[in-house]
Design a protein around this motif. Structure first.
Motif, short mmCIF file in Angstrom:
data_model
loop_
_atom_site.label_atom_id
_atom_site.label_comp_id
_atom_site.label_asym_id
_atom_site.label_seq_id
_atom_site.Cartn_x
_atom_site.Cartn_y
_atom_site.Cartn_z
N ALA A 323 0.82 -1.20 0.00
CA ALA A 323 0.00 0.00 0.00
C ALA A 323 0.86 1.26 0.00
O ALA A 323 0.55 2.25 -0.68
N HIS A 324 1.96 1.23 0.75
CA HIS A 324 2.85 2.40 0.78
C HIS A 324 3.48 2.64 -0.59
O HIS A 324 3.53 3.79 -1.07
N ASN A 325 3.95 1.56 -1.22
CA ASN A 325 4.56 1.71 -2.53
C ASN A 325 3.54 2.20 -3.56
O ASN A 325 3.86 3.05 -4.41
N LEU A 326 2.32 1.65 -3.48
CA LEU A 326 1.28 2.12 -4.39
C LEU A 326 0.96 3.60 -4.17
O LEU A 326 0.78 4.36 -5.13
N GLN A 327 0.90 3.99 -2.91
CA GLN A 327 0.63 5.40 -2.62
C GLN A 327 1.72 6.30 -3.18
O GLN A 327 1.44 7.33 -3.79
N VAL A 328 2.97 5.88 -3.00
CA VAL A 328 4.08 6.69 -3.52
C VAL A 328 4.02 6.76 -5.05
O VAL A 328 4.16 7.84 -5.64
N LYS A 329 3.81 5.61 -5.69
CA LYS A 329 3.75 5.60 -7.14
C LYS A 329 2.58 6.43 -7.66
O LYS A 329 2.71 7.18 -8.64
N ILE A 330 1.43 6.28 -7.02
CA ILE A 330 0.26 7.04 -7.47
C ILE A 330 0.49 8.53 -7.28
O ILE A 330 0.12 9.35 -8.14
N GLN A 331 1.08 8.90 -6.17
CA GLN A 331 1.39 10.32 -5.98
C GLN A 331 2.36 10.83 -7.02
O GLN A 331 2.21 11.95 -7.54
N GLN A 332 3.36 10.01 -7.34
CA GLN A 332 4.29 10.42 -8.39
C GLN A 332 3.58 10.56 -9.74
O GLN A 332 3.81 11.54 -10.47
N LEU A 333 2.73 9.59 -10.05
CA LEU A 333 2.01 9.67 -11.31
C LEU A 333 1.06 10.86 -11.33
O LEU A 333 0.90 11.53 -12.37
N GLU A 334 0.39 11.10 -10.21
CA GLU A 334 -0.49 12.27 -10.15
C GLU A 334 0.29 13.56 -10.34
O GLU A 334 -0.16 14.49 -11.02
N GLU A 335 1.47 13.62 -9.72
CA GLU A 335 2.29 14.82 -9.88
C GLU A 335 2.75 14.98 -11.33
O GLU A 335 2.70 16.09 -11.89
N LEU A 336 3.18 13.86 -11.94
CA LEU A 336 3.58 13.94 -13.33
C LEU A 336 2.40 14.30 -14.23
O LEU A 336 2.55 15.11 -15.17
N SER A 337 1.24 13.70 -13.95
CA SER A 337 0.07 14.03 -14.74
C SER A 337 -0.33 15.49 -14.56
O SER A 337 -0.71 16.17 -15.53
N ARG A 338 -0.23 15.96 -13.32
CA ARG A 338 -0.56 17.37 -13.07
C ARG A 338 0.41 18.29 -13.81
O ARG A 338 0.00 19.29 -14.42
N MET A 339 1.68 17.93 -13.78
CA MET A 339 2.66 18.74 -14.50
C MET A 339 2.42 18.68 -16.01
O MET A 339 2.55 19.70 -16.71
N GLN A 340 2.06 17.50 -16.50
CA GLN A 340 1.80 17.37 -17.93
C GLN A 340 0.59 18.19 -18.34
O GLN A 340 0.62 18.90 -19.36
#
Length: 669
Positions: A323-340
């Protein structure tokens, strides 16, 4: 523009089972009672439904609760073991009691038979009860058998009874009548089979029977032992010993009660132990399932509580790490998506200012192209065309960024899709004329009203129609409309290159093209169908596609009649009727029994007459209910690409256009 297939997945469709046709024996009289039209059919269904209703919660609980299933299985198995053990123990105890009873009874009866024979063979005592006053024998006394029975039964102290029966035909005489002790009914208490064995043999015989009493006492089981003897007159008679089994029955009942009580206690105890043990395993699993559901709902901070160092604790730790790894990855993807998204939005906005300046300069150059040499004039025209594509691309990028950011808003109002279709076809007619094809409308004689955003629906249909004309290879394009139940649908059918296997999963991807070498004569940006999918989702509808190589394709837009109403089906099947018919004909020619197999699940015609629109068959005359369709024609599972059979090549044009012109449905030329 790119070809498409289904982007949203509305769910698994329902499939209605058909009944095999053909001659066969008719239903029996009993079978007719269970048919729909039979008087007993509806009543039987109501009874079954009434009986099933209270059982549904229990069945649902049984399917969902693994702890209940484990405990119930443990209880059933332990109950079976206890019952088997009880039967074995009771059988052993019963056999032991009966063996002991038989040995004691045989010993007692053997002594009684010897005493009776000795008394009958002994000489009379002068002056005794068996002799006269002058010493002559008096051995034919009437009371001899009665005295013998009383004498033999006196030593039993109610432990047994004695019965004497005559074995000859003269047994009705007073001296040879039946004698019994303890109020026993002598005739009915002795089984006939035992009497026959005793009368024909010389040994001792025994059997189990029930003792009947003359004083109203309840009958009871007993062991009966008999032997044929001779009385004092030398006449044969039958002597029986009856040993009641009351004490043995009481002992056996006590054993049964003890075993039943102990077995019930053991079963309950085993069930409780199984419940506690399974609970220790199931509870963490339930917690993990609940936390997984909350994680899937977006609550990424949820974690399991870990205690101990056993396997369950290791499972909890691994789950928390996941769950922690998923949360980190999802946050990273959300940040990348937000930046995109922000990058696309900023670039789109920032490019508008220089694009406006370039557009103004290009317009000036374009207006003065008559004074240029031919090469420069052509360059000015190309510059204007590419600027138009550039502006369209920026507009599409801004629209995509709004969808990605969740800022797209729906302005729904009741609209008639026929008017939207007319506007779309009016704009696409010049392109269709240049391609040499026509746009045919089917199903526009009835209103097709739905609560929708007219601008977005028009954009979706424009993409579909222009896409069909562009890829239709100069053949006719058919636009079909229908409304049924709580849904309306518009399907666009072309007979062009179709879709190849493997392309269905990439059709709605951004900037994807079915043929990278194909020129975009209409200046498409590659984002049209991606935006169309988002528009359909914003309405709560479906945008799906069907295609086959060389057989064209069909795109279907399904919208709910009322905003925010969930869709349950589409009025138009996803696979066209002409393609289905061609498949069935090809299967029949190849000798395959697959003529009735639907390529798209749930797209059965549901008993409707086919409405083919293909180069091989004319469009049927429209009737008053042409716009309606079967509301149970559920959508497929998304995209479908089917193989094109041999001999199914499509012609250049649909000869059905002449029929459509007579009906006033042709748009184009």
């Amino acid at each position: 523009m790119p070809r498409g297939s289904a982007a949203p997945k509305p769910g698994v469709p329902g499939v209605r089972a058909g009944r095999a046709a053909g001659p066969g024996p008719g239903p029996s009289r009993v079978g007719r009672l269970f048919q729909d039209g039979a008087p007993g059919g509806p009543v039987l269904r109501l009874v079954v439904r009434w009986l099933r209703r209270p059982l549904l919660p229990a069945v649902r609980l049984w399917r969902r609760n693994i702890q209940l299933r484990v405990v119930a299985g443990t209880l059933l198995m332990s109950l079976g073991v206890v019952l088997l053990l009880g039967f074995v123990v009771i059988g052993q105890v019963r056999n032991g009691l009966l063996d002991a009873k038989e040995k004691a009874a045989q010993s007692q009866a053997s002594g009684g038979f010897s005493a009776a024979q000795d008394q009958a063979s002994a000489p009379p005592v002068p002056g005794g009860p068996d002799g006269g006053t002058d010493g002559t024998p008096a051995r034919s006394s009437l009371n001899w058998r009665s005295d013998l029975v009383v004498q033999l039964a006196s030593g039993g102290q109610s432990a047994f009874n004695v019965v004497a029966l005559s074995s000859d035909a003269e047994g009705s005489a007073p001296s040879r009548g039946a004698r019994a002790s303890g109020g026993v009914e002598p005739v009915t208490s002795i089984p006939a089979g035992l009497r026959e064995s005793v009368g024909q043999g010389t040994g001792t015989f025994q059997t189990y029977a029930r003792i009947q009493y003359t004083d109203g006492k309840h009958s009871e089981a007993a062991l009966v032992i008999g032997k044929r003897l001779n009385d004092i007159e030398g006449n044969p008679y039958e002597l029986y010993y009856l040993f009641p089994l009351t004490q043995e029955e009481e002992s056996l009942s006590l054993v049964k009660t003890t075993l039943a009580t102990a077995g019930l206690f053991v079963v309950v105890l085993v069930g409780a132990i199984a419940w506690l043990l399974v609970r220790q395993v199931v509870t963490p699993v339930r917690m993990a399932a609940g936390i997984a559901e909350r994680l899937s709902a977006g609550r990424l901070q949820e974690r399991m509580k870990v205690t101990g160092e056993d396997d369950i604790a290791r499972l909890g730790e691994a789950f928390n790490k996941m769950a922690h790894n998923l949360q980190v990855k999802i946050q990273q993807l959300e940040e990348l998506s937000r930046m995109q998204r922000r990058f696309v939005s900023d670039v789109s906005h920032e490019l508008r200012t220089p694009l406006t300046t370039v557009r103004m300069a290009a317009d000036v150059i374009h207006e003065a192209r008559a004074d240029f040499d031919p090469v420069t004039a052509r360059s000015a025209e190309l510059l204007g065309d590419q600027l138009d594509r550039f502006e369209s691309l920026l507009a599409d990028l801004l629209e995509i960024s709004r969808f990605d950011a969740g800022a797209a808003a729906l302005e729904a109002e009741p609209i008639d899709l026929r008017q939207v279709v007319r506007r779309v076809i009016g704009g696409a007619e010049p392109l269709a004329e240049r391609k040499g094809g026509r746009i045919v409308v089917v199903g526009d004689e009835q209103p097709v009203v739905a609560e929708a955003d007219a601008r977005r629906v028009e954009r979706v249909l424009r993409n579909l129609v222009v896409n069909a004309v562009e890829h239709g290879e100069g053949r006719d394009v058919v636009v079909r409309m229908a409304a049924a139940g709580g849904a309306v649908a518009v399907a666009v059918r072309d007979y062009g290159v179709g879709l190849k296997p493997g392309e269905a999963t990439r059709v709605f991807n951004r900037f994807w093209r079915a043929d990278p070498a194909r020129a975009r004569t209409t200046g498409g940006t590659g984002l049209g169908l991606s935006i169309a999918v988002e528009d359909a989702r914003l309405h709560g509808g479906w945008l799906q596609a069907w295609g086959e190589p060389g057989g064209g394709s069909q795109f279907r837009l399904t919208l709910p009649r009322t905003a925010d109403e969930p869709l349950r089906g589409s009025p138009i099947p996803l696979e066209p009727e002409d393609s289905r018919r061609n498949r069935e004909r090809a299967a029949a020619e190849n000798g395959q029994d697959g003529g009735r197999l639907a390529t798209v699940p749930g797209q059965a015609a549901m008993g409707r007459s086919p409405m083919p629109v293909s180069p091989h068959a004319p469009i049927p005359p429209r009737q008053g209910q042409g716009a309606s369709a079967d509301p149970t024609a559920l959508p497929g599972n998304g995209s479908r690409v089917v193989a094109r059979g041999a001999g199914e090549a499509t012609g250049d044009k649909a000869p059905s256009v002449r029929n459509a012109e007579r009906e006033g449905t042709t748009r184009g030329r």
